[in-house]
Enzyme design. Structure first.
Site, PDB file in Angstrom:
ATOM      1  N   ASP A  99      27.485 -13.962  43.303  1.00 37.12           N
ATOM      2  CA  ASP A  99      27.560 -14.525  41.961  1.00 37.12           C
ATOM      3  C   ASP A  99      28.954 -15.135  41.862  1.00 37.12           C
ATOM      4  O   ASP A  99      29.951 -14.422  41.739  1.00 37.12           O
ATOM      5  CB  ASP A  99      27.348 -13.395  40.949  1.00 37.12           C
ATOM      6  CG  ASP A  99      27.654 -13.834  39.527  1.00 37.12           C
ATOM      7  OD1 ASP A  99      28.169 -14.952  39.342  1.00 37.12           O
ATOM      8  OD2 ASP A  99      27.406 -13.031  38.612  1.00 37.12           O
ATOM      9  N   LYS A 159      31.324 -23.469  33.198  1.00 41.51           N
ATOM     10  CA  LYS A 159      32.567 -22.706  33.336  1.00 41.51           C
ATOM     11  C   LYS A 159      33.584 -23.452  34.183  1.00 41.51           C
ATOM     12  O   LYS A 159      34.666 -22.954  34.451  1.00 41.51           O
ATOM     13  CB  LYS A 159      32.278 -21.348  33.980  1.00 41.51           C
ATOM     14  CG  LYS A 159      31.423 -20.436  33.102  1.00 41.51           C
ATOM     15  CD  LYS A 159      31.326 -19.056  33.695  1.00 41.51           C
ATOM     16  CE  LYS A 159      30.175 -18.264  33.150  1.00 41.51           C
ATOM     17  NZ  LYS A 159      30.463 -17.631  31.865  1.00 41.51           N
TER      18      LYS A 159
HETATM   19  N1  PMP Z   1      28.041 -13.919  36.312  1.00 44.36           N
HETATM   20  C1  PMP Z   1      29.285 -13.859  35.862  1.00 44.36           C
HETATM   21  C2  PMP Z   1      30.334 -13.146  36.669  1.00 44.36           C
HETATM   22  C3  PMP Z   1      29.601 -14.474  34.648  1.00 44.36           C
HETATM   23  O1  PMP Z   1      30.852 -14.413  34.186  1.00 44.36           O
HETATM   24  C4  PMP Z   1      28.606 -15.159  33.931  1.00 44.36           C
HETATM   25  C5  PMP Z   1      28.902 -15.823  32.602  1.00 44.36           C
HETATM   26  N2  PMP Z   1      29.577 -15.007  31.689  1.00 44.36           N
HETATM   27  C6  PMP Z   1      27.326 -15.194  34.468  1.00 44.36           C
HETATM   28  C7  PMP Z   1      27.079 -14.580  35.653  1.00 44.36           C
HETATM   29  C8  PMP Z   1      26.204 -15.887  33.771  1.00 44.36           C
HETATM   30  O2  PMP Z   1      26.442 -17.234  33.663  1.00 44.36           O
HETATM   31  P1  PMP Z   1      25.450 -18.150  32.806  1.00 44.36           P
HETATM   32  O3  PMP Z   1      25.432 -17.541  31.430  1.00 44.36           O
HETATM   33  O4  PMP Z   1      26.071 -19.485  32.844  1.00 44.36           O
HETATM   34  O5  PMP Z   1      24.123 -18.062  33.462  1.00 44.36           O
END
Ligand code: PMP
Length: 414
Positions: free
Chosen positions: A207, A233
């Site tokens: 991830d 992000k």
């Molecule tokens: N994994 C991590 C480490 C994250 O920080 C985030 C977003 N906060 C996500 C997954 C999920 O990302 P998204 O909401 O864009 O799918």
């Protein structure tokens, strides 16, 4: 030539690229945006790439024979190639556009894992995962009778690699973990952990939602099998994310969603799936958003990812030092060298939601809550934290404002 000279960011010039950073959130209250781990702000180049697509080239892709359709298809596929290059994926076909990290991980759960795993097979996760790298596996485990195990987090906020080794000896089929924690900021040793997982016969998914935006990431060097990240992000728009997968794995996987574009031929009772990556991109994708993400990686490349990482390490180091001065503040996670630009903390006797609300009155945007990592907060015995997170446009002066803001919060609560 000193490294600090080559890598220094011209933050004032960079900030001018982000229109939202000039706004005020109240009369005479400038915005101090310390919430980039939730979503980053967008530079003008990204906003312009998207509006230029809509103004000049808007069309659906892959199906049309007219000029606009060809231009749109070319721009969409060029964005795929640029994002592939950004993470050093040799072949753009190994990059699938999804909605976000969450969808990318779910894609692997629904296709590769559902096909390859059966009752009793083990998936190894960690205690520091975001819900999006927990819940899809919990759902699949319930459906298929899989076993989930977890690498513990030490008090210092690092993965316990001795326990990791011993869990690997039990033969997990998949190891899935975050490259960088969105709460602790911990940057995990992906290369080392992946080599050990492969030696134990497991596939590896990382991830990379918090790493790809903030560090140089080279998927082929890390040798991971799958990697998920989100456009929003990393200076890109919402609505587009990425799954990188090793090509031979993607080719052997069944499709994810069914519909248009993911097929070569359809009969009334059967279909022939399209080639990778289109096999995994059913329906009209987020075209303008993918193009916006292409512009975002161009922007980040022009700044230089080593410089972004160095600037954030300096910022977070400064934040840790300054937070340590505030009585009652306890920061979770490791030292600056092992952490990205994230500082989550508790403030004795004051609820994180109150802290965030009072900081907001001073124009300071932070996040309060469990940050989609409830098990990690349980591990530390706290229901919630306040999180300040930094990106290439933040300054040490903004961190000074955060600290001054926290002293004001304390005054109100005393
Ligand atoms: N994994 C991590 C480490 C994250 O920080 C985030 C977003 N906060 C996500 C997954 C999920 O990302 P998204 O909401 O864009 O799918």
């Amino acid at each position: 030539m000193a490294a600090s000279e080559t890598l220094a960011l011209d933050v004032r010039r960079l900030r001018a690229e982000f229109p939202v950073l000039t706004r005020q959130v109240g009369p005479g209250v400038p915005l101090i945006y310390l919430d980039s781990a939730a979503t980053s702000q967008k530079p003008r180049a990204v906003i312009q790439a998207m509006s230029s697509f809509y103004e000049k080239h808007n069309s659906n892709i892959h199906r049309g024979i007219h000029a606009l359709a060809e231009e749109a298809t070319e721009a969409y596929e060029a964005a795929r190639a640029r994002v592939a290059q950004f993470v050093h994926a040799g072949d753009p076909r190994s990059l699938i556009f999804t909605r976000n990290t969450t969808e990318a991980i779910n894609l692997v759960a629904h296709t590769w894992a559902r096909m390859a795993l059966g009752p009793g097979d083990m998936i190894l996760l960690t205690e520091m995962e975001h819900h999006s790298n927990l819940v899809p596996w919990q759902m699949l485990a319930a459906e298929k009778g899989l076993v989930l195990e977890f690498v513990p987090v030490t008090d210092a906020g690092l993965l316990d690699l001795d326990v990791y080794s011993s869990l690997l000896s039990r033969g997990p089929r998949l190891v899935a973990f975050s490259h960088m924690s969105n709460v602790l900021g911990t940057i995990n040793p992906v290369g080392q952990m992946t080599a050990a997982a492969h030696a134990a016969g497991a596939k590896v998914l990382i991830d990379a939602a918090q790493s790809v935006p903030h560090l140089p990431v080279d998927v082929e060097d890390l040798e991971v099998d799958f990697m998920a990240f989100s456009g929003h992000k990393m200076c890109g728009p919402t609505g587009v994310g990425v799954l990188y997968g090793r090509l031979e794995l993607l080719e052997a996987m069944p499709p994810f969603l069914g519909g248009g574009d993911m097929i070569k031929r359809v009969h009334l009772r059967s279909f022939v799936a399209n080639d990778v990556p289109h096999k995994f991109e059913a329906g009209t994708p987020a075209i303008a958003e993918a193009i916006g993400l292409g512009a975002a990686v161009d922007f980040l490349t022009s700044v230089g990812m080593p410089a972004v990482r160095q600037a954030e390490e300096t910022l977070v180091g400064y934040a840790l030092d300054r937070l340590a001065e505030v009585p009652g503040v306890r920061v979770l996670g490791p030292e600056a060298e092992q952490r990205g630009g994230v500082a989550s903390f508790t403030f004795e006797g004051i609820h994180p939601h109150d802290i965030a609300q009072l900081l907001d009155r001073q124009g300071i945007a932070v996040r309060a809550g469990h940050h989609c990592a409830m098990p990690l907060h349980e591990r530390y015995g706290v229901p919630a934290t306040t999180r300040a997170s930094f990106y290439l446009y933040n300054t040490t002066e903004e961190i000074d404002s955060l600290i001054a803001g926290l002293y004001k919060v304390k005054e109100i609560f005393n």
